[in-house]
Design a protein around this motif. Structure first.
Motif, PDB file in Angstrom:
ATOM      1  N   ALA A 116     -18.461 -20.927  12.995  1.00  0.00           N
ATOM      2  CA  ALA A 116     -19.421 -20.373  12.053  1.00  0.00           C
ATOM      3  C   ALA A 116     -19.277 -18.854  12.064  1.00  0.00           C
ATOM      4  O   ALA A 116     -19.060 -18.240  13.104  1.00  0.00           O
ATOM      5  N   ARG A 117     -19.402 -18.257  10.901  1.00  0.00           N
ATOM      6  CA  ARG A 117     -19.299 -16.800  10.802  1.00  0.00           C
ATOM      7  C   ARG A 117     -20.572 -16.182  10.229  1.00  0.00           C
ATOM      8  O   ARG A 117     -20.637 -15.007   9.994  1.00  0.00           O
ATOM      9  N   SER A 118     -21.555 -16.999  10.024  1.00  0.00           N
ATOM     10  CA  SER A 118     -22.784 -16.490   9.415  1.00  0.00           C
ATOM     11  C   SER A 118     -23.874 -16.379  10.475  1.00  0.00           C
ATOM     12  O   SER A 118     -23.611 -16.043  11.615  1.00  0.00           O
ATOM     13  N   THR A 119     -25.068 -16.694  10.090  1.00  0.00           N
ATOM     14  CA  THR A 119     -26.204 -16.585  11.003  1.00  0.00           C
ATOM     15  C   THR A 119     -26.118 -17.577  12.158  1.00  0.00           C
ATOM     16  O   THR A 119     -26.795 -17.405  13.163  1.00  0.00           O
ATOM     17  N   GLU A 120     -25.269 -18.597  12.037  1.00  0.00           N
ATOM     18  CA  GLU A 120     -25.134 -19.597  13.091  1.00  0.00           C
ATOM     19  C   GLU A 120     -24.045 -19.236  14.105  1.00  0.00           C
ATOM     20  O   GLU A 120     -23.669 -20.061  14.936  1.00  0.00           O
ATOM     21  N   ILE A 121     -23.565 -18.014  14.082  1.00  0.00           N
ATOM     22  CA  ILE A 121     -22.464 -17.614  14.957  1.00  0.00           C
ATOM     23  C   ILE A 121     -22.807 -17.793  16.433  1.00  0.00           C
ATOM     24  O   ILE A 121     -21.937 -18.088  17.250  1.00  0.00           O
ATOM     25  N   LYS A 122     -24.067 -17.670  16.781  1.00  0.00           N
ATOM     26  CA  LYS A 122     -24.484 -17.832  18.184  1.00  0.00           C
ATOM     27  C   LYS A 122     -24.345 -19.278  18.656  1.00  0.00           C
ATOM     28  O   LYS A 122     -24.365 -19.535  19.847  1.00  0.00           O
ATOM     29  N   GLN A 123     -24.194 -20.200  17.718  1.00  0.00           N
ATOM     30  CA  GLN A 123     -24.045 -21.610  18.074  1.00  0.00           C
ATOM     31  C   GLN A 123     -22.603 -21.947  18.462  1.00  0.00           C
ATOM     32  O   GLN A 123     -22.357 -22.985  19.074  1.00  0.00           O
TER      33      GLN A 123
END
Length: 79
Positions: A28-35
């Motif tokens: 993921a490269r958006s807001t879910e990058i921490k996942q």
């Protein structure tokens, strides 16, 4: 995203006999990058279970995947 090439697949197939593990995860490269680290860690755990299902014991599976765990910890700072 880099896709694996036909030449890359051929090289993998021509590896020495024995157990080989491939882990593929779109990141993921958006807001879910921490996942991403969590997802990858879960995939490593899933690979471990599949190795055990294949006939290896849990210790062997853990030893086989240890370099991946170390590299992941460094890359994602999960130490």
């Amino acid at each position: 995203m880099n896709l694996i090439s036909v030449e890359g697949l051929k090289a993998l197939v021509q590896q020495s006999p024995g157990l080989c593990v491939s882990i593929y995860m779109p990141v993921a490269r958006s807001t879910e990058i921490k996942q991403n680290p969590i997802r990858f860690k879960n995939l490593i755990r899933e690979a471990e279970h599949k190795i055990v299902e294949y006939g290896f014991d849990k210790k062997e599976a853990m030893e086989l995947l240890e370099p991946v765990r170390v590299e992941t910890a460094i890359k994602f700072l999960l130490i």
